[in-house]
Design a protein around this motif. Sequence first.
Motif, PDB file in Angstrom:
ATOM      1  N   SER A 186       0.806  -1.229   0.000  1.00 18.18           N
ATOM      2  CA  SER A 186       0.000   0.000   0.000  1.00 18.18           C
ATOM      3  C   SER A 186       0.835   1.274   0.000  1.00 18.18           C
ATOM      4  CB  SER A 186      -0.971   0.006   1.189  1.00 18.18           C
ATOM      5  OG  SER A 186      -1.926  -1.021   1.066  1.00 18.18           O
ATOM      6  N   GLU A 187       2.022   1.204  -0.590  1.00 15.00           N
ATOM      7  CA  GLU A 187       2.832   2.412  -0.745  1.00 15.00           C
ATOM      8  C   GLU A 187       2.153   3.422  -1.659  1.00 15.00           C
ATOM      9  OE1 GLU A 187       3.266   0.542  -4.504  1.00 15.00           O
ATOM     10  OE2 GLU A 187       3.195  -0.301  -2.474  1.00 15.00           O
ATOM     11  N   ASP A 188       1.366   2.918  -2.610  1.00 13.29           N
ATOM     12  CA  ASP A 188       0.623   3.792  -3.510  1.00 13.29           C
ATOM     13  C   ASP A 188      -0.455   4.571  -2.752  1.00 13.29           C
ATOM     14  OD1 ASP A 188      -0.675   1.396  -2.992  1.00 13.29           O
ATOM     15  OD2 ASP A 188      -0.905   0.828  -5.093  1.00 13.29           O
ATOM     16  N   HIS A 189      -1.170   3.879  -1.874  1.00 11.56           N
ATOM     17  CA  HIS A 189      -2.173   4.534  -1.046  1.00 11.56           C
ATOM     18  C   HIS A 189      -1.528   5.585  -0.138  1.00 11.56           C
ATOM     19  CE1 HIS A 189      -5.531   1.772  -1.988  1.00 11.56           C
ATOM     20  NE2 HIS A 189      -4.557   0.907  -2.160  1.00 11.56           N
ATOM     21  N   GLY A 190      -0.384   5.238   0.414  1.00 11.04           N
ATOM     22  CA  GLY A 190       0.302   6.181   1.292  1.00 11.04           C
ATOM     23  C   GLY A 190       0.686   7.459   0.571  1.00 11.04           C
ATOM     24  N   LEU A 191       1.197   7.319  -0.651  1.00  8.48           N
ATOM     25  CA  LEU A 191       1.581   8.493  -1.421  1.00  8.48           C
ATOM     26  C   LEU A 191       0.363   9.357  -1.749  1.00  8.48           C
ATOM     27  CD1 LEU A 191       3.634  10.166  -3.041  1.00  8.48           C
ATOM     28  CD2 LEU A 191       3.147   8.689  -4.998  1.00  8.48           C
ATOM     29  N   VAL A 192      -0.717   8.740  -2.226  1.00  9.26           N
ATOM     30  CA  VAL A 192      -1.899   9.507  -2.599  1.00  9.26           C
ATOM     31  C   VAL A 192      -2.506  10.195  -1.379  1.00  9.26           C
ATOM     32  CG1 VAL A 192      -4.256   9.336  -3.505  1.00  9.26           C
ATOM     33  CG2 VAL A 192      -2.382   8.116  -4.630  1.00  9.26           C
ATOM     34  N   ALA A 193      -2.555   9.498  -0.246  1.00  9.13           N
ATOM     35  CA  ALA A 193      -3.087  10.122   0.971  1.00  9.13           C
ATOM     36  C   ALA A 193      -2.255  11.331   1.374  1.00  9.13           C
ATOM     37  CB  ALA A 193      -3.126   9.097   2.105  1.00  9.13           C
ATOM     38  N   ALA A 194      -0.939  11.224   1.240  1.00  8.60           N
ATOM     39  CA  ALA A 194      -0.067  12.346   1.590  1.00  8.60           C
ATOM     40  C   ALA A 194      -0.288  13.518   0.641  1.00  8.60           C
ATOM     41  CB  ALA A 194       1.388  11.900   1.563  1.00  8.60           C
ATOM     42  N   LEU A 195      -0.464  13.232  -0.637  1.00  9.37           N
ATOM     43  CA  LEU A 195      -0.716  14.296  -1.614  1.00  9.37           C
ATOM     44  C   LEU A 195      -2.022  15.025  -1.299  1.00  9.37           C
ATOM     45  CD1 LEU A 195       0.315  12.360  -4.832  1.00  9.37           C
ATOM     46  CD2 LEU A 195       1.499  14.367  -3.930  1.00  9.37           C
ATOM     47  N   VAL A 196      -3.059  14.255  -1.017  1.00  9.37           N
ATOM     48  CA  VAL A 196      -4.347  14.859  -0.674  1.00  9.37           C
ATOM     49  C   VAL A 196      -4.222  15.682   0.605  1.00  9.37           C
ATOM     50  CG1 VAL A 196      -6.724  14.359   0.019  1.00  9.37           C
ATOM     51  CG2 VAL A 196      -5.695  13.100  -1.878  1.00  9.37           C
ATOM     52  N   GLY A 197      -3.513  15.123   1.590  1.00  9.55           N
ATOM     53  CA  GLY A 197      -3.349  15.813   2.856  1.00  9.55           C
ATOM     54  C   GLY A 197      -2.623  17.141   2.736  1.00  9.55           C
ATOM     55  N   ARG A 198      -1.733  17.256   1.761  1.00 12.47           N
ATOM     56  CA  ARG A 198      -0.993  18.503   1.554  1.00 12.47           C
ATOM     57  C   ARG A 198      -1.703  19.453   0.591  1.00 12.47           C
ATOM     58  NH1 ARG A 198       4.539  18.553   2.941  1.00 12.47           N
ATOM     59  NH2 ARG A 198       4.541  20.641   1.997  1.00 12.47           N
ATOM     60  N   GLY A 199      -2.888  19.088   0.141  1.00 14.85           N
ATOM     61  CA  GLY A 199      -3.669  19.971  -0.705  1.00 14.85           C
ATOM     62  C   GLY A 199      -3.313  19.948  -2.173  1.00 14.85           C
ATOM     63  N   HIS A 200      -2.591  18.938  -2.631  1.00 14.12           N
ATOM     64  CA  HIS A 200      -2.266  18.846  -4.054  1.00 14.12           C
ATOM     65  C   HIS A 200      -3.508  18.436  -4.852  1.00 14.12           C
ATOM     66  CE1 HIS A 200       2.029  19.498  -3.736  1.00 14.12           C
ATOM     67  NE2 HIS A 200       2.071  18.663  -2.724  1.00 14.12           N
ATOM     68  N   ARG A 201      -3.545  18.828  -6.114  1.00 16.34           N
ATOM     69  CA  ARG A 201      -4.674  18.518  -6.982  1.00 16.34           C
ATOM     70  C   ARG A 201      -4.539  17.077  -7.499  1.00 16.34           C
ATOM     71  NH1 ARG A 201      -5.834  21.844 -11.807  1.00 16.34           N
ATOM     72  NH2 ARG A 201      -7.959  21.074 -11.453  1.00 16.34           N
ATOM     73  N   VAL A 202      -5.439  16.216  -7.056  1.00 13.18           N
ATOM     74  CA  VAL A 202      -5.386  14.793  -7.392  1.00 13.18           C
ATOM     75  C   VAL A 202      -6.620  14.431  -8.211  1.00 13.18           C
ATOM     76  CG1 VAL A 202      -5.352  12.445  -6.483  1.00 13.18           C
ATOM     77  CG2 VAL A 202      -4.045  14.259  -5.331  1.00 13.18           C
ATOM     78  N   LEU A 203      -6.406  13.935  -9.423  1.00 10.70           N
ATOM     79  CA  LEU A 203      -7.486  13.523 -10.312  1.00 10.70           C
ATOM     80  C   LEU A 203      -7.682  12.017 -10.222  1.00 10.70           C
ATOM     81  CD1 LEU A 203      -9.511  14.033 -12.654  1.00 10.70           C
ATOM     82  CD2 LEU A 203      -7.575  13.664 -14.219  1.00 10.70           C
TER      83      LEU A 203
END
Length: 254
Positions: A186-203
């Motif tokens: 789940s390294e992929d989930h960890g990265l996406v969660a961190a991106l969302v948490g920092r306010g990055h635009r995630v599509l």
Amino acid sequence: MRPRSLAVLVPAHNEQELLPASLAAIRAAARHPALRQVRVVTVVAADACSDGTVAAALSAGVQVVRTGDRNVGLARAAAAHRALETLGGPEGLWLASTDADSVVPPDWLAFQHARAGEGWDAVVGTVAVAHGPHTPPGLAARHQLRYGASRPQRGAWHHPHVHGANLGVAAHAYLTVGGFPPVPLSEDHGLVAALVGRGHRVLRTADCPVTTSGRLRPRARGGFGDHLAALASREKLPRDGLSREGLPREGLPR
């Protein structure tokens, strides 16, 4: 601004059988007409391999970084680090991630490149299970029925899934959150969660799915392969791995 460079990250543990098809698909995607002025580099992270994975990667003309941890988070991060070194840092660089048992469509890199040009910091895509000798009859359809249960009849599907097999991120955003976490699952989930948490635009989009293997002996225990094995055997996943609708929770499939 669209990225000037694309790096494709492919972790691989003993994948000599399936890796050539994965790399051939990446080569085809890199030749898309929309990418004529874009440099594309593929990096295979050969993680604790004891077969011909390294030879298969080198014969395909891609870069290889060797790791020995049996840890997909460390392997994906090592591939990203090599890409950043090769391409001179994060400026104008997009990191596209897939898996050694997966086949990307011909427009996969062009699709991510275009979304980056629209200002997205990350693209989280979907997967489809391949039909073939590794997939038991009916498994792909059974998986797709559950997988798409939340898909609306009309409009875009902002799906709940995360897969390292179909993921892209701007290198600058990747670095701001510390990259892939050093975890074996789940390294992929960890990265996406961190991106969302920092306010990055995630599509989150289902517009450009990647085809992944339906094999039932996964390289990472507890991941997507175990989910498929449970479907194939008609056994339920552990209670804490299912939503109320019987769908795998976000933390399980890869």
